[in-house]
Motif scaffolding. Sequence first.
Motif, PDB file in Angstrom:
ATOM      1  N   VAL A  16       0.849  -1.186   0.000  1.00  2.55           N
ATOM      2  CA  VAL A  16       0.000   0.000   0.000  1.00  2.55           C
ATOM      3  C   VAL A  16       0.885   1.236   0.000  1.00  2.55           C
ATOM      4  O   VAL A  16       2.071   1.167   0.320  1.00  2.55           O
ATOM      5  CB  VAL A  16      -0.957   0.029   1.218  1.00  2.55           C
ATOM      6  N   VAL A  17       0.293   2.341  -0.364  1.00  2.00           N
ATOM      7  CA  VAL A  17       0.993   3.623  -0.373  1.00  2.00           C
ATOM      8  C   VAL A  17       0.311   4.519   0.645  1.00  2.00           C
ATOM      9  O   VAL A  17      -0.913   4.605   0.699  1.00  2.00           O
ATOM     10  CB  VAL A  17       0.949   4.256  -1.782  1.00  2.00           C
ATOM     11  N   ALA A  18       1.123   5.177   1.466  1.00  2.00           N
ATOM     12  CA  ALA A  18       0.590   6.054   2.511  1.00  2.00           C
ATOM     13  C   ALA A  18       1.380   7.355   2.543  1.00  2.00           C
ATOM     14  O   ALA A  18       2.533   7.406   2.116  1.00  2.00           O
ATOM     15  CB  ALA A  18       0.676   5.360   3.860  1.00  2.00           C
ATOM     16  N   ALA A  19       0.753   8.359   3.069  1.00  2.00           N
ATOM     17  CA  ALA A  19       1.409   9.661   3.203  1.00  2.00           C
ATOM     18  C   ALA A  19       2.340   9.652   4.399  1.00  2.00           C
ATOM     19  O   ALA A  19       2.025   9.075   5.442  1.00  2.00           O
ATOM     20  CB  ALA A  19       0.356  10.754   3.374  1.00  2.00           C
ATOM     21  N   PRO A  20       3.506  10.286   4.279  1.00  2.00           N
ATOM     22  CA  PRO A  20       4.361  10.441   5.444  1.00  2.00           C
ATOM     23  C   PRO A  20       3.584  11.156   6.559  1.00  2.00           C
ATOM     24  O   PRO A  20       2.764  12.029   6.302  1.00  2.00           O
ATOM     25  CB  PRO A  20       5.506  11.313   4.928  1.00  2.00           C
ATOM     26  N   GLY A  21       3.809  10.716   7.778  1.00  2.00           N
ATOM     27  CA  GLY A  21       3.097  11.265   8.930  1.00  2.00           C
ATOM     28  C   GLY A  21       1.934  10.392   9.365  1.00  2.00           C
ATOM     29  O   GLY A  21       1.421  10.555  10.467  1.00  2.00           O
ATOM     30  N   ALA A  22       1.523   9.462   8.504  1.00  2.00           N
ATOM     31  CA  ALA A  22       0.434   8.549   8.866  1.00  2.00           C
ATOM     32  C   ALA A  22       0.951   7.506   9.855  1.00  2.00           C
ATOM     33  O   ALA A  22       2.112   7.116   9.810  1.00  2.00           O
ATOM     34  CB  ALA A  22      -0.104   7.859   7.618  1.00  2.00           C
ATOM     35  N   ARG A  23       0.082   7.068  10.746  1.00  2.00           N
ATOM     36  CA  ARG A  23       0.436   5.990  11.676  1.00  2.00           C
ATOM     37  C   ARG A  23       0.194   4.656  10.987  1.00  2.00           C
ATOM     38  O   ARG A  23      -0.812   4.456  10.309  1.00  2.00           O
ATOM     39  CB  ARG A  23      -0.394   6.076  12.948  1.00  2.00           C
ATOM     40  N   LEU A  24       1.115   3.738  11.188  1.00  2.00           N
ATOM     41  CA  LEU A  24       1.025   2.428  10.547  1.00  2.00           C
ATOM     42  C   LEU A  24      -0.284   1.723  10.897  1.00  2.00           C
ATOM     43  O   LEU A  24      -0.876   1.065  10.047  1.00  2.00           O
ATOM     44  CB  LEU A  24       2.231   1.565  10.925  1.00  2.00           C
ATOM     45  N   LEU A  25      -0.766   1.868  12.118  1.00  2.00           N
ATOM     46  CA  LEU A  25      -2.019   1.225  12.510  1.00  2.00           C
ATOM     47  C   LEU A  25      -3.164   1.670  11.612  1.00  2.00           C
ATOM     48  O   LEU A  25      -3.931   0.851  11.112  1.00  2.00           O
ATOM     49  CB  LEU A  25      -2.348   1.510  13.979  1.00  2.00           C
ATOM     50  N   GLU A  26      -3.283   2.964  11.393  1.00  2.00           N
ATOM     51  CA  GLU A  26      -4.368   3.494  10.573  1.00  2.00           C
ATOM     52  C   GLU A  26      -4.239   3.043   9.120  1.00  2.00           C
ATOM     53  O   GLU A  26      -5.229   2.728   8.463  1.00  2.00           O
ATOM     54  CB  GLU A  26      -4.395   5.018  10.673  1.00  2.00           C
ATOM     55  N   VAL A  27      -3.016   2.993   8.617  1.00  2.00           N
ATOM     56  CA  VAL A  27      -2.770   2.539   7.250  1.00  2.00           C
ATOM     57  C   VAL A  27      -3.177   1.067   7.121  1.00  2.00           C
ATOM     58  O   VAL A  27      -3.842   0.679   6.165  1.00  2.00           O
ATOM     59  CB  VAL A  27      -1.286   2.743   6.870  1.00  2.00           C
ATOM     60  N   ALA A  28      -2.794   0.267   8.104  1.00  2.00           N
ATOM     61  CA  ALA A  28      -3.125  -1.162   8.093  1.00  2.00           C
ATOM     62  C   ALA A  28      -4.636  -1.375   8.146  1.00  2.00           C
ATOM     63  O   ALA A  28      -5.191  -2.177   7.386  1.00  2.00           O
ATOM     64  CB  ALA A  28      -2.447  -1.865   9.268  1.00  2.00           C
ATOM     65  N   GLN A  29      -5.305  -0.656   9.031  1.00  2.00           N
ATOM     66  CA  GLN A  29      -6.754  -0.809   9.154  1.00  2.00           C
ATOM     67  C   GLN A  29      -7.466  -0.366   7.876  1.00  2.00           C
ATOM     68  O   GLN A  29      -8.416  -1.016   7.441  1.00  2.00           O
ATOM     69  CB  GLN A  29      -7.270  -0.039  10.364  1.00  2.00           C
ATOM     70  N   ALA A  30      -7.005   0.704   7.252  1.00  2.00           N
ATOM     71  CA  ALA A  30      -7.615   1.179   6.009  1.00  2.00           C
ATOM     72  C   ALA A  30      -7.456   0.152   4.891  1.00  2.00           C
ATOM     73  O   ALA A  30      -8.284   0.065   3.987  1.00  2.00           O
ATOM     74  CB  ALA A  30      -6.997   2.517   5.592  1.00  2.00           C
ATOM     75  N   ASP A  31      -6.388  -0.653   4.987  1.00  2.34           N
ATOM     76  CA  ASP A  31      -6.138  -1.695   3.993  1.00  2.34           C
ATOM     77  C   ASP A  31      -6.851  -3.004   4.332  1.00  2.34           C
ATOM     78  O   ASP A  31      -6.767  -3.970   3.595  1.00  2.34           O
ATOM     79  CB  ASP A  31      -4.629  -1.939   3.860  1.00  2.34           C
ATOM     80  N   GLY A  32      -7.541  -3.040   5.462  1.00  3.11           N
ATOM     81  CA  GLY A  32      -8.255  -4.253   5.854  1.00  3.11           C
ATOM     82  C   GLY A  32      -7.398  -5.279   6.559  1.00  3.11           C
ATOM     83  O   GLY A  32      -7.802  -6.435   6.706  1.00  3.11           O
ATOM     84  N   GLN A  33      -6.224  -4.883   7.022  1.00  4.01           N
ATOM     85  CA  GLN A  33      -5.370  -5.809   7.766  1.00  4.01           C
ATOM     86  C   GLN A  33      -6.013  -6.090   9.119  1.00  4.01           C
ATOM     87  O   GLN A  33      -6.642  -5.212   9.714  1.00  4.01           O
ATOM     88  CB  GLN A  33      -3.965  -5.221   7.957  1.00  4.01           C
ATOM     89  N   PRO A  34      -5.848  -7.303   9.641  1.00  6.08           N
ATOM     90  CA  PRO A  34      -6.517  -7.688  10.889  1.00  6.08           C
ATOM     91  C   PRO A  34      -5.802  -7.191  12.146  1.00  6.08           C
ATOM     92  O   PRO A  34      -5.443  -7.962  13.022  1.00  6.08           O
ATOM     93  CB  PRO A  34      -6.529  -9.217  10.813  1.00  6.08           C
ATOM     94  N   LEU A  35      -5.606  -5.886  12.228  1.00  7.28           N
ATOM     95  CA  LEU A  35      -5.035  -5.275  13.431  1.00  7.28           C
ATOM     96  C   LEU A  35      -6.152  -4.536  14.139  1.00  7.28           C
ATOM     97  O   LEU A  35      -6.706  -3.578  13.611  1.00  7.28           O
ATOM     98  CB  LEU A  35      -3.903  -4.306  13.078  1.00  7.28           C
ATOM     99  N   GLU A  36      -6.474  -5.002  15.338  1.00  5.11           N
ATOM    100  CA  GLU A  36      -7.605  -4.445  16.068  1.00  5.11           C
ATOM    101  C   GLU A  36      -7.368  -3.021  16.550  1.00  5.11           C
ATOM    102  O   GLU A  36      -8.180  -2.146  16.352  1.00  5.11           O
ATOM    103  CB  GLU A  36      -7.912  -5.333  17.274  1.00  5.11           C
TER     104      GLU A  36
END
Length: 110
Positions: A16-36
């Motif tokens: 996935v591609v994310a903007a610098p400054g984004a938190r990895l958790l939010e990027v993962a959740q937006a991608d549907g990764q199973p991180l609660e």
Amino acid sequence: MTHVRFIGTDGTIREVVAAPGARLLEVAQADGQPLEGTCEGQMACSTCHVIVAADDFDKLPAPTEDEEDMLDLAAGATRTSRLACQIVLRADLDGLTVRIPGEVRNMQGR
């Protein structure tokens, strides 16, 4: 932009591609990764535990003592484990690779 590779529990790789400054958790959740992220990034649980690729681990700032305490509660923690809520993406992290652990322990640390 920062490219992040997620390796799923079944070995599937998603980039996935994310903007610098984004938190990895939010990027993962937006991608549907199973991180609660049960505590919503407040570092009061370990449900956003990821395993960072060894080549990328030293690029990250050292974990705080509070993060290390939460990682002590994470199922399957390794030497390169981190909490995704504590990883802020930067340009020099382009190509960051993280593996999603196969199990999660939902225990509140505080």
